[in-house]
Design an enzyme around this catalytic site. Sequence first.
Site, PDB file in Angstrom:
ATOM      1  N   GLU A  97       4.459   4.653 -11.398  1.00 18.12           N
ATOM      2  CA  GLU A  97       4.596   3.383 -10.678  1.00 18.12           C
ATOM      3  C   GLU A  97       4.837   3.632  -9.193  1.00 18.12           C
ATOM      4  O   GLU A  97       5.337   4.693  -8.807  1.00 18.12           O
ATOM      5  CB  GLU A  97       5.791   2.605 -11.246  1.00 18.12           C
ATOM      6  N   ASP A  98       4.515   2.661  -8.403  1.00 24.87           N
ATOM      7  CA  ASP A  98       4.815   2.725  -6.978  1.00 24.87           C
ATOM      8  C   ASP A  98       6.286   2.392  -6.723  1.00 24.87           C
ATOM      9  O   ASP A  98       6.981   3.104  -6.015  1.00 24.87           O
ATOM     10  CB  ASP A  98       3.899   1.773  -6.172  1.00 24.87           C
ATOM     11  N   ASP A 101      11.311  -2.902  -8.744  1.00 26.61           N
ATOM     12  CA  ASP A 101      12.034  -3.919  -7.997  1.00 26.61           C
ATOM     13  C   ASP A 101      12.939  -4.649  -8.997  1.00 26.61           C
ATOM     14  O   ASP A 101      14.013  -4.172  -9.318  1.00 26.61           O
ATOM     15  CB  ASP A 101      10.981  -4.818  -7.340  1.00 26.61           C
ATOM     16  N   PHE A 150      11.375  -5.002   2.081  1.00 26.41           N
ATOM     17  CA  PHE A 150       9.993  -5.037   1.609  1.00 26.41           C
ATOM     18  C   PHE A 150       9.226  -3.905   2.273  1.00 26.41           C
ATOM     19  O   PHE A 150       9.125  -3.834   3.490  1.00 26.41           O
ATOM     20  CB  PHE A 150       9.322  -6.387   1.875  1.00 26.41           C
ATOM     21  N   ARG A 163      -2.059  -0.574   2.044  1.00 32.65           N
ATOM     22  CA  ARG A 163      -2.010   0.388   0.934  1.00 32.65           C
ATOM     23  C   ARG A 163      -2.403   1.793   1.389  1.00 32.65           C
ATOM     24  O   ARG A 163      -1.988   2.788   0.808  1.00 32.65           O
ATOM     25  CB  ARG A 163      -2.971  -0.030  -0.192  1.00 32.65           C
TER      26      ARG A 163
HETATM   27  P1  IMP Z   1       9.105  -5.928 -10.441  1.00 25.24           P
HETATM   28  O1  IMP Z   1       8.504  -6.502 -11.687  1.00 25.24           O
HETATM   29  O2  IMP Z   1       9.926  -6.927  -9.711  1.00 25.24           O
HETATM   30  O3  IMP Z   1       9.867  -4.639 -10.684  1.00 25.24           O
HETATM   31  O4  IMP Z   1       7.908  -5.670  -9.463  1.00 25.24           O
HETATM   32  C1  IMP Z   1       7.256  -4.473  -9.388  1.00 25.24           C
HETATM   33  C2  IMP Z   1       5.998  -4.654  -8.586  1.00 25.24           C
HETATM   34  O5  IMP Z   1       6.203  -5.547  -7.492  1.00 25.24           O
HETATM   35  C3  IMP Z   1       5.582  -3.346  -7.963  1.00 25.24           C
HETATM   36  O6  IMP Z   1       4.749  -2.607  -8.824  1.00 25.24           O
HETATM   37  C4  IMP Z   1       4.891  -3.810  -6.700  1.00 25.24           C
HETATM   38  O7  IMP Z   1       3.541  -4.101  -6.963  1.00 25.24           O
HETATM   39  C5  IMP Z   1       5.604  -5.077  -6.316  1.00 25.24           C
HETATM   40  N1  IMP Z   1       6.648  -4.840  -5.302  1.00 25.24           N
HETATM   41  C6  IMP Z   1       7.980  -4.846  -5.469  1.00 25.24           C
HETATM   42  N2  IMP Z   1       8.647  -4.572  -4.345  1.00 25.24           N
HETATM   43  C7  IMP Z   1       7.696  -4.345  -3.410  1.00 25.24           C
HETATM   44  C8  IMP Z   1       7.747  -3.977  -2.019  1.00 25.24           C
HETATM   45  O8  IMP Z   1       8.812  -3.772  -1.401  1.00 25.24           O
HETATM   46  N3  IMP Z   1       6.545  -3.843  -1.408  1.00 25.24           N
HETATM   47  C9  IMP Z   1       5.354  -4.032  -2.038  1.00 25.24           C
HETATM   48  N4  IMP Z   1       5.258  -4.356  -3.335  1.00 25.24           N
HETATM   49  C10 IMP Z   1       6.426  -4.522  -4.020  1.00 25.24           C
HETATM   50 MG    MG Z   2       2.731  -2.250  -8.758  1.00 24.80          MG
END
Ligand code: IMP
Ligand code: MG
Length: 175
Positions: A97-98, A101, A150, A163
Amino acid sequence: MKERVEVMITAEAIAKRLEEIAEQVYEDFEGEQVELVCALKGGVTVLVELAKKLRQPATMNFMRVSSYGDATESSGHIQIIMDLEESIEGKNVLVVEDIIDSGRTLSHLRGLLLSREPKSLKICTLLDKPERRVTDVPVDYTGFTIPDAFVVGFGLDYAQRYRNLPYVGVIHFEE
Ligand code: IMP
Ligand code: MG
């Protein structure tokens, strides 16, 4: 509104950390083949860069889930837009994963993948924002723990842009 990106983690620091993670993955899987699974698009850069550093054989399998629109808040609603092409049954799966959050995306993905009976399943994320966690999810490899900001670059986008940045940066919005 103008956007400015401030470097948070350099390309060199990322490369060094991925090198360490790759070594750990090699040890943990005892040199066995791993199937790298990535949720497009954000994780793709991490997957590719990690793959190049792995010492064991690795295959790649992609899927696409949506959790965000063009906004910066997770909706909590996750949808499979494109599923994996190959079965993961009986395989050593490493989800790449990147960023984590709220944890909602990964938690959902993990449950789904586990139901397909892989031999093992581990999770790797380049970035973790623990302050934002809503759903607990076990992570085996974390590149960097970061504060609640962010970020963009190294696969991460803001409205599909940035990206391709070779580093991770914080995006600032200015009048
Ligand atoms: P989660 O379900 O809230 O954990 O969201 C995860 C996804 O939200 C990641 O795989 C990203 O695609 C996106 N995301 C969360 N935080 C960021 C950020 O700071 N920058 C860009 N994308 C984010
Ligand atoms: Mg993602």
